[in-house]
Design an enzyme around this catalytic site. Structure first.
Site, short mmCIF file in Angstrom:
data_model
loop_
_atom_site.label_atom_id
_atom_site.label_comp_id
_atom_site.label_asym_id
_atom_site.label_seq_id
_atom_site.Cartn_x
_atom_site.Cartn_y
_atom_site.Cartn_z
N GLY A 53 0.78 -1.23 0.00
CA GLY A 53 0.00 0.00 0.00
C GLY A 53 0.80 1.27 0.00
CG ASP A 104 -3.68 -1.70 -3.61
OD1 ASP A 104 -4.37 -2.37 -2.84
OD2 ASP A 104 -3.69 -1.83 -4.84
CB THR A 105 -3.88 4.18 -0.17
OG1 THR A 105 -3.98 4.43 -1.56
CG2 THR A 105 -3.52 5.48 0.53
CB ILE A 106 -0.93 3.07 4.53
CG1 ILE A 106 0.22 4.06 4.29
CG2 ILE A 106 -0.51 1.67 4.12
CD1 ILE A 106 0.36 5.17 5.32
CB SER A 111 -0.80 5.73 -2.00
OG SER A 111 -1.14 4.81 -3.01
#
Length: 596
Positions: free
Chosen positions: A91, A405-407, A424
């Site tokens: 992510g 897709d990431t935090i 990300s």
């Protein structure tokens, strides 16, 4: 991201969120029953001194350790972000971009940071078009979607302004875990395997020609075969430890002008890429003024474009005229107006949002009450919008993007400082390109440009692409109230609006607001050029009653009930009466809240 033919379809499918969501007892008779705490098994974390909410337990604990050692919320956020780049490379990572909102109690002000990178100066529009051939889409793997990574410069700017500890101290936990190893958590292991499958496919197709990613992200199994690590298995990344040590010792200069920059430059030349040491040296991150609207007395802050944050604000402006609370949570009327508002706002998003150094984005007009009223007038309670057009905000006032897709993480400290940070590599782990010996993957954010000439988001050298990742913040009664985010591509503005409605209109606490069943509408026109086809699809989690699903279908919505694609939530709420923080985390992920 949007679905494409061929290889992109595979990447989209394998990266889709496909995890089970916990069903909640809500709206069972279709009448919009109000939720109560008894409907949920999980509860908030409440702490008096400091608190952190992240998508991985080790990162949350590291953040609290930093707070206990005298670090600020910014120090703790940097430390947690560095750990997440190691433990959750599916992510984020230092090959990607970063945005943040910081509430500073000393000035009682909200600050925004845009640490996103720009496209290579050496790649012209004409050269990119030649590389693409007959395609009008920039690919998700290889050298073409690589833009300058902004994360490390973002760390430095945050640290210079709000840090209390040394950068070396902040990065030490990530360096230790990288050398000694950490055990994979469940959800991350799932996505790790899916990313590896995608890269293997692209290798077979000849799209991904460099295999450094294998050395960095695979381990040797019992049978001697190289494979993705699994849940509970220890994983080490000594190359990343070395890279973080260089940054700890020499600051951001090591990344943008020193040994790391030179390694990236040599690597990109070897693989036929365009990103150069000069691009890295020229990079700057920027402090920006957050935009805000007031929704039922709560002032909600988002960052201006090149991101999509103001889409959440536009939606709230449209929704404020409705009696959302009277409709009932996840009722037919509630989900209908939410979806229709989203459709209208996303047409504006596709038409206007872009790098404001290259495009004249009419933010004031887009966020005005007059424009919201004009757009709201297009919504009918007994009909569904099909292929709506963008509006003309100036006239009124005078999905490759679907998955990312990431935090997202948020931290608050004893002084009252609160940090809302998102980071990300965009789709999956990123471009598939891992510079020699550095232990991280370069992002594929450049895939979010369009090749449509004349469009505000058209590809140009030295330009920031449209961005999906957005942190959020809110004040109530003029005081800091909520630091929050919901990661996940085009889900993010929709998720932000649902959290605000859950808490403001339905009185949910910070954990209930994230646990409640979500909707997600897909299929709108995108800033990369894909046009809306018909009415799109309204996806619902199973916690929405079947009566409501049937009623929405009867009203004309194309409804699918499924378990994936609803983002990842973290939040911290400040309670000024008791002087305590309330933290909520995403039950659909590995995340935890830690406080003291």
């Amino acid at each position: 991201m949007s679905l494409r033919l061929g290889s992109t379809v595979l990447l989209t499918l394998v990266l889709l969120l496909a995890l089970p969501a916990v069903a909640s007892a809500q709206n069972g008779d279709g009448g919009g029953d109000r939720l109560t705490g008894a409907d949920f098994a999980s509860s908030p974390v409440i702490a008096p001194n400091g608190i952190a909410a992240t998508s991985q337990p080790l990162a949350s604990q590291v953040a609290v350790d930093v707070l206990k050692q005298g670090g600020s919320a910014v120090d703790a956020a940097i430390a947690a972000n560095a750990v997440l780049g190691l433990v959750e490379p599916t992510g984020n990572g230092i090959g990607g971009d970063l945005y943040a909102i910081v509430y500073d109690p000393e000035t009682d002000d909200v600050y925004g940071l845009n640490a996103s990178g720009r496209s290579p100066q050496s790649l012209s529009y004409e050269e990119l078009q030649d590389e693409l051939g007959d395609s009008d889409q920039i690919p998700l793997v290889g050298a073409l979607p690589v833009s300058v990574p902004g994360t490390v410069s973002g760390w430095e700017m945050l640290h210079e302004r709000f840090g209390e500890r040394s950068m070396a101290d902040n990065l030490a936990p990530a360096i230790q875990y990288a050398r000694e190893g950490f055990p994979l958590s469940q959800v991350i292991a799932y996505y790790w395997e899916r990313n590896i499958q995608a890269f293997e496919y692209y290798e077979e197709q000849g799209t991904l020609t460099d295999n450094n990613w294998r050395e960095t992200y695979l381990i040797e199994g019992e049978d001697g075969e190289m494979r993705a690590p699994r849940e509970g298995e220890m994983f080490r990344n000594p190359d990343l430890a070395n890279t973080l040590e260089l940054i700890a010792e020499n600051g951001a200069d090591a990344f943008y002008e020193g040994e790391i920059a030179q390694t990236i430059d040599r690597y990109m030349e070897r693989v036929g890429g365009y990103l150069t040491a000069e691009d890295l040296a020229d990079h700057t991150s920027d402090w920006v003024q957050p935009e805000s609207v007031t929704y039922r007395g709560v002032e909600v802050f988002e960052l201006p474009p090149n991101g999509q944050g103001i889409a959440a604000l536009q939606m709230l402006q449209i929704l404020e005229a409705y009696d959302i609370a009277d409709m009932g949570h996840n009722s037919t009327d509630y989900l209908h107006v939410q979806t229709e508002a989203k459709k209208l706002v996303f047409e504006d998003r596709a038409r206007f949002y872009a790098d404001m150094d290259f495009a004249d984005v009419p933010i004031e007009e887009l966020l005005s009450e007059e424009y919201a009223a004009k757009r709201r007038s297009l919504i009918e309670m007994d009909g569904v919008l099909s292929e709506p057009s963008h509006g003309d905000p100036r006239a009124v006032v005078s999905d490759r993007l679907e998955e990312g897709d990431t935090i997202y993480l948020t931290v608050a400290d004893e002084s009252g400082m609160m940090v809302s940070l998102i980071q990300s590599n965009y789709a999956g782990m990123g471009s598939g390109l891992v510079p020699d010996g550095l232990g991280f993957m370069l992002q594929d954010r450049g895939a979010l440009f369009t090749m449509e000439k004349g469009h505000p988001n058209v590809y140009e050298p030295g330009k920031r692409p449209f961005h999906t990742i957005i942190p959020a913040f809110a004040k109530k009664n003029g005081e800091p109230w909520l630091s929050f985010g919901v990661m996940g591509g085009a889900m993010q503005p929709q998720g932000h609006v649902q959290i605000i409605c859950n808490m403001v209109d339905f009185g949910m606490n910070v954990q209930e607001a994230g646990d409640a069943a979500r909707y997600r509408h897909r299929g709108s026109t995108s800033p990369t050029g894909e046009a809306m086809d018909g009415r799109g699809t309204l996806h619902l989690e199973s916690g929405v009653s079947q009566n409501v699903v049937n009623a929405l279908r009867g009203r004309g919505h194309a409804v699918e009930v499924d378990a994936g694609g609803y983002g990842g939530y973290q939040a911290i709420m400040w309670d000024p009466e008791e002087d305590v923080y309330w933290g909520g985390t995403e039950m659909r992920k590995d995340g935890t809240v830690a406080g003291y």
